[in-house]
Design a protein around this motif. Structure first.
Motif, PDB file in Angstrom:
ATOM      1  N   THR A  63      30.253  41.012  37.174  1.00 19.44           N
ATOM      2  CA  THR A  63      31.042  40.972  38.402  1.00 19.44           C
ATOM      3  C   THR A  63      31.610  42.357  38.664  1.00 19.44           C
ATOM      4  OG1 THR A  63      33.031  40.351  37.190  1.00 19.44           O
ATOM      5  CG2 THR A  63      31.688  38.559  38.078  1.00 19.44           C
ATOM      6  N   SER A  64      32.070  42.551  39.882  1.00 21.95           N
ATOM      7  CA  SER A  64      32.725  43.805  40.206  1.00 21.95           C
ATOM      8  C   SER A  64      33.933  43.505  41.070  1.00 21.95           C
ATOM      9  CB  SER A  64      31.773  44.755  40.921  1.00 21.95           C
ATOM     10  OG  SER A  64      31.370  44.203  42.151  1.00 21.95           O
ATOM     11  N   GLN A  65      34.841  44.448  41.067  1.00 21.66           N
ATOM     12  CA  GLN A  65      36.051  44.272  41.865  1.00 21.66           C
ATOM     13  C   GLN A  65      35.749  44.493  43.349  1.00 21.66           C
ATOM     14  OE1 GLN A  65      38.924  47.292  40.870  1.00 21.66           O
ATOM     15  NE2 GLN A  65      37.330  48.746  40.398  1.00 21.66           N
ATOM     16  N   ILE A  66      36.608  43.927  44.183  1.00 22.24           N
ATOM     17  CA  ILE A  66      36.520  44.185  45.615  1.00 22.24           C
ATOM     18  C   ILE A  66      37.233  45.510  45.854  1.00 22.24           C
ATOM     19  CG2 ILE A  66      37.169  43.379  47.902  1.00 22.24           C
ATOM     20  CD1 ILE A  66      37.150  40.508  46.719  1.00 22.24           C
ATOM     21  N   ASN A  67      36.569  46.415  46.548  1.00 20.52           N
ATOM     22  CA  ASN A  67      37.172  47.739  46.706  1.00 20.52           C
ATOM     23  C   ASN A  67      38.183  47.776  47.860  1.00 20.52           C
ATOM     24  OD1 ASN A  67      35.855  48.596  49.193  1.00 20.52           O
ATOM     25  ND2 ASN A  67      33.993  48.860  47.986  1.00 20.52           N
ATOM     26  N   GLU A  68      38.951  48.830  47.886  1.00 15.62           N
ATOM     27  CA  GLU A  68      40.026  48.998  48.867  1.00 15.62           C
ATOM     28  C   GLU A  68      39.507  48.967  50.306  1.00 15.62           C
ATOM     29  OE1 GLU A  68      43.318  52.397  50.073  1.00 15.62           O
ATOM     30  OE2 GLU A  68      42.419  52.475  48.080  1.00 15.62           O
ATOM     31  N   TYR A  69      38.379  49.601  50.545  1.00 15.98           N
ATOM     32  CA  TYR A  69      37.799  49.662  51.887  1.00 15.98           C
ATOM     33  C   TYR A  69      37.464  48.255  52.405  1.00 15.98           C
ATOM     34  CZ  TYR A  69      34.507  50.787  55.615  1.00 15.98           C
ATOM     35  OH  TYR A  69      33.864  50.862  56.823  1.00 15.98           O
ATOM     36  N   ALA A 112      45.592  36.089  45.804  1.00  9.75           N
ATOM     37  CA  ALA A 112      44.599  36.881  45.076  1.00  9.75           C
ATOM     38  C   ALA A 112      44.494  36.434  43.622  1.00  9.75           C
ATOM     39  CB  ALA A 112      44.998  38.361  45.115  1.00  9.75           C
ATOM     40  N   LEU A 113      43.400  36.824  43.000  1.00  9.67           N
ATOM     41  CA  LEU A 113      43.192  36.602  41.581  1.00  9.67           C
ATOM     42  C   LEU A 113      44.212  37.430  40.809  1.00  9.67           C
ATOM     43  CD1 LEU A 113      41.244  35.209  39.589  1.00  9.67           C
ATOM     44  CD2 LEU A 113      39.853  37.271  39.642  1.00  9.67           C
ATOM     45  N   GLY A 114      44.649  36.969  39.655  1.00 11.42           N
ATOM     46  CA  GLY A 114      45.695  37.637  38.892  1.00 11.42           C
ATOM     47  C   GLY A 114      45.378  39.066  38.492  1.00 11.42           C
ATOM     48  N   THR A 115      46.422  39.860  38.356  1.00  9.53           N
ATOM     49  CA  THR A 115      46.264  41.278  38.021  1.00  9.53           C
ATOM     50  C   THR A 115      45.679  41.496  36.629  1.00  9.53           C
ATOM     51  OG1 THR A 115      48.539  41.384  37.220  1.00  9.53           O
ATOM     52  CG2 THR A 115      48.143  42.025  39.514  1.00  9.53           C
ATOM     53  N   GLY A 116      45.822  40.539  35.745  1.00 11.87           N
ATOM     54  CA  GLY A 116      45.291  40.688  34.397  1.00 11.87           C
ATOM     55  C   GLY A 116      43.787  40.509  34.322  1.00 11.87           C
ATOM     56  N   MET A 117      43.183  40.033  35.399  1.00 15.64           N
ATOM     57  CA  MET A 117      41.751  39.740  35.369  1.00 15.64           C
ATOM     58  C   MET A 117      40.895  40.758  36.122  1.00 15.64           C
ATOM     59  SD  MET A 117      41.780  35.636  35.638  1.00 15.64           S
ATOM     60  CE  MET A 117      40.129  35.539  34.977  1.00 15.64           C
ATOM     61  N   THR A 118      41.495  41.472  37.066  1.00 10.72           N
ATOM     62  CA  THR A 118      40.713  42.404  37.874  1.00 10.72           C
ATOM     63  C   THR A 118      41.616  43.456  38.511  1.00 10.72           C
ATOM     64  OG1 THR A 118      39.200  42.622  39.749  1.00 10.72           O
ATOM     65  CG2 THR A 118      40.828  40.864  39.883  1.00 10.72           C
ATOM     66  N   HIS A 145      45.082  45.407  42.841  1.00 13.91           N
ATOM     67  CA  HIS A 145      45.629  46.729  43.131  1.00 13.91           C
ATOM     68  C   HIS A 145      44.945  47.341  44.366  1.00 13.91           C
ATOM     69  CE1 HIS A 145      47.950  46.512  39.506  1.00 13.91           C
ATOM     70  NE2 HIS A 145      46.859  46.269  38.814  1.00 13.91           N
ATOM     71  N   ASN A 146      43.657  47.075  44.511  1.00 14.00           N
ATOM     72  CA  ASN A 146      42.948  47.565  45.699  1.00 14.00           C
ATOM     73  C   ASN A 146      43.466  46.867  46.956  1.00 14.00           C
ATOM     74  OD1 ASN A 146      41.424  49.288  44.138  1.00 14.00           O
ATOM     75  ND2 ASN A 146      39.747  47.848  43.912  1.00 14.00           N
ATOM     76  N   ALA A 147      43.773  45.582  46.849  1.00  8.66           N
ATOM     77  CA  ALA A 147      44.350  44.848  47.987  1.00  8.66           C
ATOM     78  C   ALA A 147      45.715  45.422  48.340  1.00  8.66           C
ATOM     79  CB  ALA A 147      44.465  43.367  47.648  1.00  8.66           C
ATOM     80  N   GLU A 148      46.514  45.728  47.323  1.00  9.57           N
ATOM     81  CA  GLU A 148      47.837  46.324  47.567  1.00  9.57           C
ATOM     82  C   GLU A 148      47.717  47.683  48.247  1.00  9.57           C
ATOM     83  OE1 GLU A 148      49.387  46.300  43.574  1.00  9.57           O
ATOM     84  OE2 GLU A 148      50.315  44.328  43.847  1.00  9.57           O
ATOM     85  N   LYS A 149      46.777  48.508  47.777  1.00  8.32           N
ATOM     86  CA  LYS A 149      46.576  49.828  48.386  1.00  8.32           C
ATOM     87  C   LYS A 149      46.162  49.691  49.848  1.00  8.32           C
ATOM     88  CE  LYS A 149      44.800  51.899  44.181  1.00  8.32           C
ATOM     89  NZ  LYS A 149      43.600  52.533  43.629  1.00  8.32           N
ATOM     90  N   SER A 193      37.547  34.254  47.137  1.00  8.42           N
ATOM     91  CA  SER A 193      36.631  33.187  46.742  1.00  8.42           C
ATOM     92  C   SER A 193      36.940  32.640  45.348  1.00  8.42           C
ATOM     93  CB  SER A 193      35.182  33.674  46.812  1.00  8.42           C
ATOM     94  OG  SER A 193      34.960  34.770  45.959  1.00  8.42           O
ATOM     95  N   THR A 194      37.797  33.291  44.617  1.00 14.66           N
ATOM     96  CA  THR A 194      38.205  32.827  43.288  1.00 14.66           C
ATOM     97  C   THR A 194      39.286  31.755  43.360  1.00 14.66           C
ATOM     98  OG1 THR A 194      39.787  34.630  43.207  1.00 14.66           O
ATOM     99  CG2 THR A 194      37.650  35.002  42.149  1.00 14.66           C
TER     100      THR A 194
END
Length: 111
Positions: free
Chosen positions: A65-71, A90-96, A100-104, A11-12
């Motif tokens: 705000t909170s990050q989107i979790n891996e699940y 995805a939103l940039g790695t420097g912001m959230t 990394h959760n999406a990658e996992k 949504s970002t």
């Protein structure tokens, strides 16, 4: 590996929901919290959502705000996989940490 792919985004993406929905681009939504109430990132679907967000700020209430979790990512990606491989914006790695959760989640689904 499929010869077909699905483009998805968060949504970002800084586009109106009507734009991405009109192109059948699946969206995973961020959320924010004000006074212990969670609100989904609206992407301009509700004309009152953005004024409400700024009214919180005008009242001195700072949304968190909170990050989107891996699940959540895993479930989102899993629902798309029957239609092809996924190219996710995805939103940039420097912001959230969400990236990394999406990658996992993606790694887990490829196993």
């Amino acid at each position: 590996m499929s010869d077909k792919f699905i483009l998805s985004c968060e949504s970002t993406v800084d586009l109106a929901y009507s734009y991405v929905a009109g192109r059948n681009i699946p969206v995973i939504f961020y959320s924010y919290t004000v006074d212990d109430t969670e609100f989904v990132d609206d992407m301009l679907r509700d004309p009152f959502a953005l004024p409400m967000f700024y009214s919180f700020i005008n009242e001195g209430k700072l949304p968190s705000t909170s990050q989107i979790n891996e699940y959540v990512y895993q479930n989102f990606f899993e629902s798309l996989l029957p239609d092809g491989d996924i190219l996710h914006i995805a939103l940039g790695t420097g912001m959230t940490q969400s990236v990394h959760n999406a990658e996992k989640a993606a790694i887990r689904l490829t196993e």
